[in-house]
Design an enzyme around this catalytic site. Structure first.
Site, mmCIF file in Angstrom:
data_model
loop_
_atom_site.group_PDB
_atom_site.id
_atom_site.type_symbol
_atom_site.label_atom_id
_atom_site.label_comp_id
_atom_site.label_asym_id
_atom_site.label_seq_id
_atom_site.Cartn_x
_atom_site.Cartn_y
_atom_site.Cartn_z
ATOM 1 N N ASP A 78 43.589 33.520 41.220
ATOM 2 C CA ASP A 78 45.020 33.966 40.451
ATOM 3 C C ASP A 78 44.862 35.179 39.514
ATOM 4 O O ASP A 78 43.687 35.195 38.999
ATOM 5 C CB ASP A 78 45.145 32.281 39.957
ATOM 6 C CG ASP A 78 46.468 32.129 39.618
ATOM 7 O OD1 ASP A 78 46.750 31.970 40.206
ATOM 8 O OD2 ASP A 78 46.432 32.354 37.402
ATOM 9 N N TYR A 160 53.848 43.681 37.839
ATOM 10 C CA TYR A 160 53.826 44.420 36.306
ATOM 11 C C TYR A 160 53.092 46.104 36.257
ATOM 12 O O TYR A 160 52.420 47.125 35.828
ATOM 13 C CB TYR A 160 52.428 44.728 35.337
ATOM 14 C CG TYR A 160 53.230 42.741 35.294
ATOM 15 C CD1 TYR A 160 54.311 42.850 34.406
ATOM 16 C CD2 TYR A 160 52.909 41.626 35.507
ATOM 17 C CE1 TYR A 160 54.553 41.171 33.373
ATOM 18 C CE2 TYR A 160 53.762 40.201 35.253
ATOM 19 C CZ TYR A 160 54.259 40.343 34.452
ATOM 20 O OH TYR A 160 55.088 39.214 34.226
ATOM 21 N N ARG A 187 41.526 42.684 40.743
ATOM 22 C CA ARG A 187 41.300 42.015 42.102
ATOM 23 C C ARG A 187 39.856 42.565 43.122
ATOM 24 O O ARG A 187 39.084 41.977 43.055
ATOM 25 C CB ARG A 187 42.114 42.331 42.272
ATOM 26 C CG ARG A 187 42.169 41.782 44.054
ATOM 27 C CD ARG A 187 43.570 41.368 45.056
ATOM 28 N NE ARG A 187 44.574 40.660 43.684
ATOM 29 C CZ ARG A 187 45.234 41.079 42.579
ATOM 30 N NH1 ARG A 187 46.074 42.403 42.626
ATOM 31 N NH2 ARG A 187 46.259 40.913 42.370
HETATM 32 P P1 IMP Z 1 49.441 35.075 40.841
HETATM 33 O O1 IMP Z 1 48.117 35.424 40.644
HETATM 34 O O2 IMP Z 1 50.246 34.794 42.333
HETATM 35 O O3 IMP Z 1 49.741 33.547 39.939
HETATM 36 O O4 IMP Z 1 50.215 36.364 40.020
HETATM 37 C C1 IMP Z 1 51.281 36.494 38.631
HETATM 38 C C2 IMP Z 1 51.423 37.419 38.785
HETATM 39 O O5 IMP Z 1 51.087 38.393 37.997
HETATM 40 C C3 IMP Z 1 52.278 38.118 39.602
HETATM 41 O O6 IMP Z 1 53.471 37.646 40.551
HETATM 42 C C4 IMP Z 1 52.891 39.698 39.577
HETATM 43 O O7 IMP Z 1 53.764 39.478 38.856
HETATM 44 C C5 IMP Z 1 51.418 39.874 38.675
HETATM 45 N N1 IMP Z 1 50.066 40.389 38.973
HETATM 46 C C6 IMP Z 1 49.266 39.984 39.939
HETATM 47 N N2 IMP Z 1 48.361 41.124 40.687
HETATM 48 C C7 IMP Z 1 48.851 42.226 39.570
HETATM 49 C C8 IMP Z 1 48.734 43.489 40.470
HETATM 50 O O8 IMP Z 1 47.668 43.816 40.685
HETATM 51 N N3 IMP Z 1 49.620 43.903 39.894
HETATM 52 C C9 IMP Z 1 50.344 43.769 39.391
HETATM 53 N N4 IMP Z 1 50.708 42.759 39.012
HETATM 54 C C10 IMP Z 1 50.093 41.403 39.021
#
Ligand code: IMP
Length: 203
Positions: A78, A160, A187
């Site tokens: 996450d 983003y 990540r």
């Molecule tokens: P989740 O971990 O799937 O809940 O991701 C949350 C949100 O954070 C995603 O939908 C993206 O908008 C943003 N996000 C996650 N990882 C990245 C990244 O590596 N770059 C830019 N935005 C990110």
């Protein structure tokens, strides 16, 4: 006969994600011998619950839910973007900042409009990976500090990426190749710690 790590070590792990960008990024940095399988490939087309109020909690919730369904060793991640001038935002709501089915562009627009005229642009991405097996789990965190731009730049990546410039670079993540993003990426930091744990514990 000589052996190399990829001939002695083979591990297949389910990655609890349906996000093709995350799968692509994680595969690009996974060591030889580690096979990463996404949710679509195991026929899971539903949504994993993500109702906690921290990235640690959501990461654990996704991994434990999947493990309870299938009983395979698996991992989830996450990620949230945390902007200093908007304490806690978008944070765990990064995916749905501008509403439940918001697009990446709508989320960016909301963020930039909330930061209009704000001088302090500091922010960080935080990723938490949870490895889950046989009812036990371990978590690995990666953080990257940086700044939010005034307007979007670049077209690579996702989320983003067009508005985040990691410290030490003049480019946004979206202006970088994947290899360049990986040199800074939140990540990758968490995944490297995870891969190291796997190597130490499972070889
Ligand atoms: P989740 O971990 O799937 O809940 O991701 C949350 C949100 O954070 C995603 O939908 C993206 O908008 C943003 N996000 C996650 N990882 C990245 C990244 O590596 N770059 C830019 N935005 C990110």
């Amino acid at each position: 006969m000589g052996t190399t790590p990829d001939t002695v070590w083979h591990k297949r792990l389910i990655f609890a994600t349906s996000n093709p960008h995350k799968l692509y990024e994680v595969r690009s940095i996974s060591p030889p011998g580690l096979e990463i399988v996404g949710l679509k490939e195991i026929g899971f087309l539903g949504e994993l619950p993500e109702t906690r109020d921290t990235v640690e909690g959501n990461s654990l919730q996704k991994a434990s839910h999947l493990w309870q369904l299938y009983g395979f060793p698996c991992f989830a991640e996450d990620t949230g973007l945390f902007v200093d001038a908007l304490p806690g935002e978008p944070g765990v709501y990064s995916a749905r900042y501008a509403g439940k089915n918001a697009t990446y562009q709508e989320n960016i627009n909301k963020l930039l409009s909330k930061l209009a005229g704000v001088e302090n642009r500091r922010a960080h991405f935080k990723t938490v990976i949870t490895y889950y097996d046989r009812g036990e789990y371990v978590q690995f965190t990666g953080v990257t500090e940086g700044e939010i731009t005034i307007s979007p730049r670049g077209s690579s990546g996702f989320g983003y990426d067009p508005v985040f410039v990691p410290a030490g670079s003049s480019k946004t993540y979206a202006e970088m190749t994947l290899e360049e993003k990986n040199a800074f990426s939140h990540r990758k930091k968490s995944f490297d710690a995870f891969a190291n744990f796997l190597f130490q514990n499972l070889v």
